[in-house]
Design a protein around this motif. Structure first.
Motif, mmCIF file in Angstrom:
data_model
loop_
_atom_site.group_PDB
_atom_site.id
_atom_site.type_symbol
_atom_site.label_atom_id
_atom_site.label_comp_id
_atom_site.label_asym_id
_atom_site.label_seq_id
_atom_site.Cartn_x
_atom_site.Cartn_y
_atom_site.Cartn_z
ATOM 1 N N GLY A 88 -18.273 -1.919 37.986
ATOM 2 C CA GLY A 88 -18.192 -2.698 36.759
ATOM 3 C C GLY A 88 -19.158 -3.858 36.663
ATOM 4 N N LEU A 89 -19.960 -4.085 37.696
ATOM 5 C CA LEU A 89 -21.006 -5.098 37.650
ATOM 6 C C LEU A 89 -22.364 -4.433 37.861
ATOM 7 C CD1 LEU A 89 -19.718 -8.183 39.707
ATOM 8 C CD2 LEU A 89 -19.740 -7.882 37.228
ATOM 9 N N ILE A 90 -23.381 -4.947 37.194
ATOM 10 C CA ILE A 90 -24.742 -4.461 37.390
ATOM 11 C C ILE A 90 -25.251 -4.944 38.747
ATOM 12 C CG2 ILE A 90 -27.127 -4.641 36.562
ATOM 13 C CD1 ILE A 90 -25.973 -4.894 33.734
ATOM 14 N N LEU A 91 -25.875 -4.045 39.495
ATOM 15 C CA LEU A 91 -26.439 -4.408 40.792
ATOM 16 C C LEU A 91 -27.910 -4.757 40.618
ATOM 17 C CD1 LEU A 91 -24.933 -1.773 43.253
ATOM 18 C CD2 LEU A 91 -23.900 -3.846 42.305
ATOM 19 N N PRO A 92 -28.286 -6.022 40.855
ATOM 20 C CA PRO A 92 -29.698 -6.398 40.768
ATOM 21 C C PRO A 92 -30.522 -5.665 41.834
ATOM 22 C CG PRO A 92 -28.269 -8.335 40.801
ATOM 23 C CD PRO A 92 -27.419 -7.158 41.176
ATOM 24 N N GLN A 93 -31.827 -5.655 41.643
ATOM 25 C CA GLN A 93 -32.699 -4.953 42.580
ATOM 26 C C GLN A 93 -32.549 -5.474 44.001
ATOM 27 O OE1 GLN A 93 -34.623 -2.290 41.383
ATOM 28 N NE2 GLN A 93 -34.681 -1.826 43.579
ATOM 29 N N ALA A 94 -32.348 -6.776 44.145
ATOM 30 C CA ALA A 94 -32.188 -7.342 45.491
ATOM 31 C C ALA A 94 -30.976 -6.772 46.204
ATOM 32 C CB ALA A 94 -32.069 -8.868 45.403
ATOM 33 N N VAL A 95 -29.922 -6.476 45.475
ATOM 34 C CA VAL A 95 -28.718 -5.871 46.057
ATOM 35 C C VAL A 95 -28.975 -4.397 46.360
ATOM 36 C CG1 VAL A 95 -26.311 -5.242 45.606
ATOM 37 C CG2 VAL A 95 -27.149 -7.522 44.979
ATOM 38 N N LEU A 96 -29.623 -3.701 45.444
ATOM 39 C CA LEU A 96 -29.938 -2.290 45.666
ATOM 40 C C LEU A 96 -30.802 -2.097 46.909
ATOM 41 C CD1 LEU A 96 -30.779 -1.206 42.003
ATOM 42 C CD2 LEU A 96 -28.725 -0.605 43.285
ATOM 43 N N ASP A 97 -31.677 -3.056 47.168
ATOM 44 C CA ASP A 97 -32.627 -2.935 48.271
ATOM 45 C C ASP A 97 -32.088 -3.431 49.613
ATOM 46 O OD1 ASP A 97 -34.468 -1.932 46.483
ATOM 47 O OD2 ASP A 97 -35.512 -3.845 46.206
ATOM 48 N N ALA A 98 -30.994 -4.178 49.604
ATOM 49 C CA ALA A 98 -30.527 -4.828 50.840
ATOM 50 C C ALA A 98 -30.066 -3.853 51.924
ATOM 51 C CB ALA A 98 -29.440 -5.843 50.516
ATOM 52 N N PRO A 99 -29.232 -2.846 51.624
ATOM 53 C CA PRO A 99 -28.812 -1.921 52.688
ATOM 54 C C PRO A 99 -29.983 -1.049 53.161
ATOM 55 C CG PRO A 99 -27.295 -1.857 50.824
ATOM 56 C CD PRO A 99 -28.520 -2.581 50.364
ATOM 57 N N ARG A 100 -29.970 -0.687 54.416
ATOM 58 C CA ARG A 100 -31.069 0.099 54.996
ATOM 59 C C ARG A 100 -31.283 1.416 54.246
ATOM 60 N NH1 ARG A 100 -30.859 3.928 58.916
ATOM 61 N NH2 ARG A 100 -28.660 3.448 59.305
ATOM 62 N N GLU A 101 -30.202 2.056 53.815
ATOM 63 C CA GLU A 101 -30.296 3.336 53.107
ATOM 64 C C GLU A 101 -30.018 3.186 51.618
ATOM 65 O OE1 GLU A 101 -31.339 6.061 54.333
ATOM 66 O OE2 GLU A 101 -31.163 5.832 56.515
ATOM 67 N N GLY A 102 -30.016 1.960 51.113
ATOM 68 C CA GLY A 102 -29.798 1.744 49.689
ATOM 69 C C GLY A 102 -28.331 1.854 49.298
ATOM 70 N N CYS A 103 -28.105 2.208 48.034
ATOM 71 C CA CYS A 103 -26.751 2.267 47.473
ATOM 72 C C CYS A 103 -26.483 3.648 46.883
ATOM 73 C CB CYS A 103 -26.585 1.219 46.382
ATOM 74 S SG CYS A 103 -26.886 -0.479 46.921
ATOM 75 N N LEU A 104 -25.320 4.196 47.190
ATOM 76 C CA LEU A 104 -24.894 5.481 46.644
ATOM 77 C C LEU A 104 -23.755 5.271 45.664
ATOM 78 C CD1 LEU A 104 -24.827 7.910 49.716
ATOM 79 C CD2 LEU A 104 -26.697 7.445 48.121
ATOM 80 N N ASN A 105 -23.767 6.059 44.593
ATOM 81 C CA ASN A 105 -22.767 5.931 43.535
ATOM 82 C C ASN A 105 -21.988 7.236 43.375
ATOM 83 O OD1 ASN A 105 -22.532 6.245 40.114
ATOM 84 N ND2 ASN A 105 -21.593 4.499 41.124
ATOM 85 N N VAL A 106 -20.674 7.107 43.163
ATOM 86 C CA VAL A 106 -19.823 8.240 42.784
ATOM 87 C C VAL A 106 -19.722 8.225 41.265
ATOM 88 C CG1 VAL A 106 -17.578 9.341 43.036
ATOM 89 C CG2 VAL A 106 -18.487 7.955 44.903
ATOM 90 N N HIS A 107 -20.381 9.162 40.605
ATOM 91 C CA HIS A 107 -20.405 9.175 39.142
ATOM 92 C C HIS A 107 -19.646 10.392 38.623
ATOM 93 C CE1 HIS A 107 -21.802 8.175 35.136
ATOM 94 N NE2 HIS A 107 -22.059 9.466 34.956
#
Length: 306
Positions: A88-107
């Motif tokens: 429910g919140l937008i993830l800024p690019q800095a958050v998307l980039d922080a984890p080593r493997e990025g971010c995965l979404n269940v859509h």
């Protein structure tokens, strides 16, 4: 893997539970802040917040992730990956980039169909034969990232509530499978064709429109069950129809104005066709079978519903 989980409603809980059961190191659970709920406006935790606290997981409830402090706190977790499910919140690019493997979404759709906020409801309203779940590598776009795993299921007359629960369980199993071997599920670009957008549901859409025809009215009832609930009004009172069947899919009901009952069992004329309500709820009352409602509150043939 060291994971941050990010989700809010009941749809997200099965994925969090599956990650926990699989033995992943859940460094933090991000969820929407508690919000006023029900008549007393008492602050209520999200479904994810409640589950995480019950299982001893650390919970964070920022109102936004746009600030440098929130982003620094997220980066400091030292994550392998972040898993997102209806956060429910937008993830800024800095958050998307922080984890080593990025971010995965269940859509909850088979992308690129029904990107956006309400994929389950929009699929039902559109009369789609099937929908499903996409495990997606997130990027800065609106559900535009690469697909790591896609599975489908038939809609087949299911309500939004039932279908959402089914997709939540599917997504949980799929996410665990992907995380077990990320290299076996590389992100594949979404097709350029077939893109549709699932706009957020407006409460005004839940008023039943009997001019759209019986087939579409029945879809409307399923798409808005349980929330916000497809409804009509009678004598100033709101009635939610929770389930119905198409009684006459394409027939013109002689002399019947759309929105008028054509018998004493709550069959309602549409344009064309008619639907027969089977489960209904009066304002402030529990849900009940239509027959039970009509014993206490008869609605005679020829009654006009608004």
């Amino acid at each position: 893997m060291r994971i941050a989980f990010m989700g809010t409603p009941p749809f997200a809980v099965p994925t969090l539970a599956a990650l926990h059961a699989a033995g992943h190191d859940i460094a933090a659970v991000y969820t929407q802040p508690p919000r006023p709920a029900q008549r007393g406006k008492k602050l209520q935790q999200s479904a994810v917040h409640h589950w995480a606290e019950e299982h001893g997981l650390p919970v964070r409830t920022p109102k936004s992730l746009k600030g440098e402090e929130a982003q620094a706190e997220f980066a400091a977790l030292g994550l392998d990956i972040a898993v997102v499910a209806a956060y429910g919140l937008i993830l800024p690019q800095a958050v998307l980039d922080a984890p080593r493997e990025g971010c995965l979404n269940v859509h909850g759709s088979v992308l690129p169909r029904w990107r956006g906020a309400a994929p389950v409801q929009r699929a039902i309203l559109a009369g789609d034969r099937e929908t499903g779940v996409t495990i997606m590598q997130m990027d800065a776009g609106l559900d535009t990232g690469g697909m790591r795993l896609v599975e489908s299921t038939l809609i087949a007359g299911k309500s939004a509530g039932y279908l959402t629960d089914e997709l939540a369980e599917m997504g949980a199993l799929m996410m665990v499978r992907v995380l077990s071997d990320l290299h076996a599920f590389p992100p594949t670009p979404q097709p350029d064709e077939g893109v549709t957008y699932a706009a957020k549901i407006d409460k005004s859409e839940a008023r039943l429109d009997f001019l759209t025809g019986a087939v579409q009215v029945e879809r409307q009832i399923r798409a808005f069950n349980p929330i916000p609930g497809a409804f009509f009004e009678l004598d100033g009172e709101r009635y939610k129809i929770l389930a119905a069947e198409v009684a006459h899919p394409a027939d013109t009901i002689a002399g019947a104005v759309p929105g008028t009952t054509i018998d004493d069992t709550l069959s309602i004329a549409c344009n064309p066709g008619a639907i027969r309500a089977s489960r209904i709820q009066r304002a402030g009352k529990p849900a009940m079978a239509a027959e039970e409602l009509l014993r206490g509150r008869p609605i005679a043939k020829g009654t006009r519903l608004a």
